[in-house]
Design a protein around this motif. Structure first.
Motif, PDB file in Angstrom:
ATOM      1  N   VAL A  37       0.978  -1.028  -0.193  1.00 11.00           N
ATOM      2  CA  VAL A  37      -0.145   0.004   0.478  1.00 11.00           C
ATOM      3  C   VAL A  37       0.878   1.079  -0.133  1.00 11.00           C
ATOM      4  N   PHE A  38       0.675   1.567  -0.781  1.00  9.26           N
ATOM      5  CA  PHE A  38       1.881   3.217  -1.131  1.00  9.26           C
ATOM      6  C   PHE A  38       1.158   4.201  -0.243  1.00  9.26           C
ATOM      7  N   THR A  39       1.940   5.260  -0.177  1.00 12.21           N
ATOM      8  CA  THR A  39       0.997   6.473   0.880  1.00 12.21           C
ATOM      9  C   THR A  39       1.094   7.645  -0.700  1.00 12.21           C
ATOM     10  N   ARG A  40       1.373   7.659  -1.494  1.00 16.18           N
ATOM     11  CA  ARG A  40       0.317   8.328  -2.711  1.00 16.18           C
ATOM     12  C   ARG A  40       0.047   7.723  -4.099  1.00 16.18           C
ATOM     13  N   ALA A  41      -0.874   8.316  -3.745  1.00 20.06           N
ATOM     14  CA  ALA A  41      -0.963   7.505  -5.567  1.00 20.06           C
ATOM     15  C   ALA A  41      -0.546   7.580  -6.280  1.00 20.06           C
ATOM     16  N   ARG A  42       0.378   8.772  -7.050  1.00 20.69           N
ATOM     17  CA  ARG A  42       0.843   9.411  -8.321  1.00 20.69           C
ATOM     18  C   ARG A  42       2.342   7.802  -8.334  1.00 20.69           C
ATOM     19  N   LYS A  43       3.120   7.892  -6.651  1.00 24.55           N
ATOM     20  CA  LYS A  43       4.502   6.863  -6.914  1.00 24.55           C
ATOM     21  C   LYS A  43       3.532   5.804  -7.127  1.00 24.55           C
ATOM     22  N   LYS A  44       2.104   5.169  -6.419  1.00 25.17           N
ATOM     23  CA  LYS A  44       1.669   3.939  -7.742  1.00 25.17           C
ATOM     24  C   LYS A  44       1.903   3.772  -8.639  1.00 25.17           C
ATOM     25  N   ASP A  45       1.182   4.730  -9.638  1.00 23.55           N
ATOM     26  CA  ASP A  45       0.704   5.389 -10.902  1.00 23.55           C
ATOM     27  C   ASP A  45       1.902   5.043 -11.861  1.00 23.55           C
ATOM     28  N   LEU A  46       2.916   5.891 -10.985  1.00 25.70           N
ATOM     29  CA  LEU A  46       4.752   5.759 -11.944  1.00 25.70           C
ATOM     30  C   LEU A  46       4.758   4.549 -11.916  1.00 25.70           C
ATOM     31  N   ILE A  47       4.998   4.197 -11.248  1.00 23.95           N
ATOM     32  CA  ILE A  47       5.412   2.908 -10.894  1.00 23.95           C
ATOM     33  C   ILE A  47       4.337   1.572 -12.252  1.00 23.95           C
ATOM     34  N   MET A  48       3.218   2.113 -11.811  1.00 25.21           N
ATOM     35  CA  MET A  48       2.665   0.809 -12.624  1.00 25.21           C
ATOM     36  C   MET A  48       2.421   1.082 -13.536  1.00 25.21           C
ATOM     37  N   SER A  49       1.965   1.983 -13.992  1.00 28.94           N
ATOM     38  CA  SER A  49       2.815   3.184 -15.851  1.00 28.94           C
ATOM     39  C   SER A  49       2.788   1.472 -16.602  1.00 28.94           C
ATOM     40  N   LYS A  50       2.418   1.625 -17.892  1.00 31.46           N
ATOM     41  CA  LYS A  50       3.018   0.477 -18.877  1.00 31.46           C
ATOM     42  C   LYS A  50       4.344   0.141 -18.863  1.00 31.46           C
ATOM     43  N   ASN A  51       4.804   1.439 -18.872  1.00 31.13           N
ATOM     44  CA  ASN A  51       6.194   1.467 -19.273  1.00 31.13           C
ATOM     45  C   ASN A  51       7.014   1.151 -18.177  1.00 31.13           C
ATOM     46  N   ASN A  52       6.797   0.888 -17.070  1.00 31.07           N
ATOM     47  CA  ASN A  52       7.525   0.520 -16.465  1.00 31.07           C
ATOM     48  C   ASN A  52       6.591  -1.005 -15.435  1.00 31.07           C
ATOM     49  N   ARG A  53       5.931  -1.245 -16.132  1.00 27.76           N
ATOM     50  CA  ARG A  53       4.728  -2.837 -15.784  1.00 27.76           C
ATOM     51  C   ARG A  53       5.790  -3.927 -15.920  1.00 27.76           C
ATOM     52  N   ALA A  54       6.418  -4.062 -17.423  1.00 27.91           N
ATOM     53  CA  ALA A  54       7.133  -4.508 -17.479  1.00 27.91           C
ATOM     54  C   ALA A  54       8.564  -4.930 -17.193  1.00 27.91           C
ATOM     55  N   LYS A  55       9.359  -3.779 -17.081  1.00 23.39           N
ATOM     56  CA  LYS A  55      10.187  -3.896 -15.903  1.00 23.39           C
ATOM     57  C   LYS A  55      10.459  -4.598 -14.605  1.00 23.39           C
ATOM     58  N   VAL A  56       9.454  -4.086 -13.929  1.00 22.07           N
ATOM     59  CA  VAL A  56       9.117  -4.668 -12.424  1.00 22.07           C
ATOM     60  C   VAL A  56       9.054  -5.990 -12.813  1.00 22.07           C
ATOM     61  N   ARG A  57       7.773  -7.158 -13.887  1.00 21.83           N
ATOM     62  CA  ARG A  57       7.515  -7.889 -13.757  1.00 21.83           C
ATOM     63  C   ARG A  57       8.662  -8.779 -14.038  1.00 21.83           C
ATOM     64  N   ASN A  58       9.975  -8.434 -14.594  1.00 16.66           N
ATOM     65  CA  ASN A  58      11.089  -9.417 -15.785  1.00 16.66           C
ATOM     66  C   ASN A  58      12.311  -9.135 -14.114  1.00 16.66           C
ATOM     67  N   ARG A  59      11.643  -8.306 -13.253  1.00 18.82           N
ATOM     68  CA  ARG A  59      12.693  -8.035 -12.334  1.00 18.82           C
ATOM     69  C   ARG A  59      12.152  -8.465 -10.819  1.00 18.82           C
ATOM     70  N   VAL A  60      11.207  -8.544 -10.815  1.00 18.27           N
ATOM     71  CA  VAL A  60      10.734  -9.930 -10.269  1.00 18.27           C
ATOM     72  C   VAL A  60      10.907 -10.981 -10.288  1.00 18.27           C
ATOM     73  N   THR A  61      10.260 -11.928 -11.566  1.00 20.86           N
ATOM     74  CA  THR A  61      10.811 -13.027 -11.605  1.00 20.86           C
ATOM     75  C   THR A  61      11.985 -13.465 -12.242  1.00 20.86           C
ATOM     76  N   ASP A  62      12.997 -12.416 -11.812  1.00 17.45           N
ATOM     77  CA  ASP A  62      14.624 -12.634 -12.104  1.00 17.45           C
ATOM     78  C   ASP A  62      15.346 -13.628 -10.606  1.00 17.45           C
ATOM     79  N   ASP A  63      14.593 -12.627  -9.853  1.00 19.96           N
ATOM     80  CA  ASP A  63      14.280 -12.236  -7.958  1.00 19.96           C
ATOM     81  C   ASP A  63      14.904 -14.044  -8.022  1.00 19.96           C
TER      82      ASP A  63
END
Length: 154
Positions: free
Chosen positions: A128-154
């Motif tokens: 749960v993020f403290t600000r919706a803007r931060k969550k929106d930035l991280i979950m934007s289409k461009n960033n979602r794939a980056k996060v997905r790759n980082r999480v599955t490589d873990d």
């Protein structure tokens, strides 16, 4: 994920209906004179307060600032502190936003063990993020794939 959303939505709608119904009944009882009406009124007030609390707890995790992360490796039976988990989440999300900090996260915890076809896979993590803007930035289409790759490589 959509099924969980619809289930939570149904619960919130049902709680709101019960809350409204109790409010109406309480208003009727308060208008009636006498000691019996006052006793009933206090019972309704307790019930109304309980329903309001339940609704607030229900909305806390269904809000706009909440993200569920799947695939972040789970230490299993080894103890994982909240601080350790938060650091792992920050590391995974840092590919999307290098400026993410600990104070951007309000709540971070593992969910219950998975069942059925997902049994044996890592438990999901609710953030749960403290600000919706931060969550929106991280979950934007461009960033979602980056996060997905980082999480599955873990």
């Amino acid at each position: 994920m959509m099924g969980e959303y619809h289930a939570e939505r149904r619960i919130r709608v049902e709680l709101a209906k019960q809350l409204s119904n109790l409010s109406e009944r309480m208003d009727r009882w308060e208008s009636a004179a006498g000691e019996r009406g006052e006793q009933q009124s206090s019972r309704f007030e307790e019930r109304l307060t309980d329903l309001e609390d339940r609704q607030l707890r229900s909305e806390a995790y269904s809000g706009r600032n909440t993200v569920i992360i799947a695939g972040l490796s789970d230490p299993g039976k080894a103890k994982e502190t909240t601080v350790d988990l938060e650091e792992r989440v920050l590391d995974a999300l840092s590919v999307a936003d290098p400026t993410i900090r600990s104070d951007d996260i309000g709540i971070c915890h593992r969910n219950a063990p998975r069942r059925g076809k997902h049994k044996g896979k890592p438990r999901t993590v609710t953030v749960v993020f403290t600000r919706a803007r931060k969550k929106d930035l991280i979950m934007s289409k461009n960033n979602r794939a980056k996060v997905r790759n980082r999480v599955t490589d873990d």
